[in-house]
Design a protein around this motif. Structure first.
Motif, mmCIF file in Angstrom:
data_model
loop_
_atom_site.group_PDB
_atom_site.id
_atom_site.type_symbol
_atom_site.label_atom_id
_atom_site.label_comp_id
_atom_site.label_asym_id
_atom_site.label_seq_id
_atom_site.Cartn_x
_atom_site.Cartn_y
_atom_site.Cartn_z
ATOM 1 N N GLY A 235 0.798 -1.221 0.000
ATOM 2 C CA GLY A 235 0.000 0.000 0.000
ATOM 3 C C GLY A 235 0.826 1.264 0.000
ATOM 4 O O GLY A 235 0.294 2.350 -0.265
ATOM 5 N N HIS A 236 2.117 1.172 0.293
ATOM 6 C CA HIS A 236 2.993 2.341 0.261
ATOM 7 C C HIS A 236 3.505 2.563 -1.164
ATOM 8 O O HIS A 236 3.356 1.708 -2.038
ATOM 9 N N PHE A 237 4.143 3.715 -1.399
ATOM 10 C CA PHE A 237 4.568 4.031 -2.758
ATOM 11 C C PHE A 237 5.785 4.943 -2.748
ATOM 12 O O PHE A 237 6.109 5.581 -1.742
ATOM 13 N N ILE A 238 6.432 5.020 -3.913
ATOM 14 C CA ILE A 238 7.484 5.999 -4.202
ATOM 15 C C ILE A 238 7.175 6.583 -5.573
ATOM 16 O O ILE A 238 6.952 5.842 -6.524
ATOM 17 N N ARG A 239 7.137 7.909 -5.671
ATOM 18 C CA ARG A 239 6.884 8.579 -6.950
ATOM 19 C C ARG A 239 7.974 9.626 -7.169
ATOM 20 O O ARG A 239 8.286 10.410 -6.266
#
Length: 216
Positions: A204-208
């Protein structure tokens, strides 16, 4: 003896050459042919016709309606957004995206590349160990130690703005990610399997990341 123009290297007959107008016209036409804007219906038609492209060749594709040029290693659509899949690595043990999402898009306009990359973690994502790196769509030109990319990421500790640094001062193909390592200090550290604010990444976490840079 055939002579060649000083700038484009186009062939033309010398006064002492045997007169053979069809041959000389064919040589000139073939020399010009690869230097014009080529026109094809699709990328597949271009690749079938141009089996040994040379760096600097330009081709128009009716579908999707874009100009493309050959860098010496690949055809790049000028000004159009192209899809690419960033390579995600770590200093000690590489992570794996699993059922998460790892996508990217980029556009090259002249010597400038605009790009965006996105990693969304899933239930089978593994996070490796050590500081993370992501790959660029096209190698950089000289960065001069000045270029930085920006982005956003979140972990169990919350969401934060991050900054990214190319891995070398020229010809970089990857970049490292930096962000807050704790909730009690303003210092930043390289982002890796430890996540942000001292809290690890999870499903559910992210890196953009987004950025602009000069290409090689």
């Amino acid at each position: 003896m055939t002579s060649y123009t000083p700038l484009g290297g186009l062939p033309y007959p010398a006064p002492t050459d045997t007169a053979d107008l069809p041959f000389h016209l064919q040589s000139l036409a073939e020399g010009i042919d690869a230097r014009t804007v080529l026109r094809y219906a699709t990328a597949a038609a271009r690749d079938a016709a141009v089996t040994t492209p040379a760096a600097g060749m330009v081709a128009w594709l009716t579908t999707p309606g874009t100009l493309s040029y050959y860098t010496g290693t690949a055809w790049i659509a000028l000004g159009a957004w192209n899809a690419y899949t960033p390579v995600w690595t770590a200093a000690t043990t590489n992570p794996a995206i699993g059922d998460g999402t790892l996508t990217g898009r980029y556009a090259v306009v002249g010597k400038v590349c605009h790009f965006t990359a996105f990693a969304a973690f899933g239930s089978t994502t593994t996070y490796g160990s050590g500081g993370y790196g992501l790959s660029l769509p096209v190698a950089t030109g000289p960065t001069g130690g000045l270029i930085q990319f920006t982005g956003m990421a979140n972990s169990g500790g919350g969401r934060a703005q991050i900054t990214c640094q190319p891995s070398s001062s020229s010809g970089a193909t990857t970049y490292t990610l930096w962000g807050p390592s704790s909730t009690t200090s303003s210092a930043i550290a390289q982002i890796g399997s430890g996540g942000l604010f001292g809290s690890a990444f999870a499903s559910g976490h992210f890196i953009r990341v987004n950025g602009t840079y000069e290409v090689a």
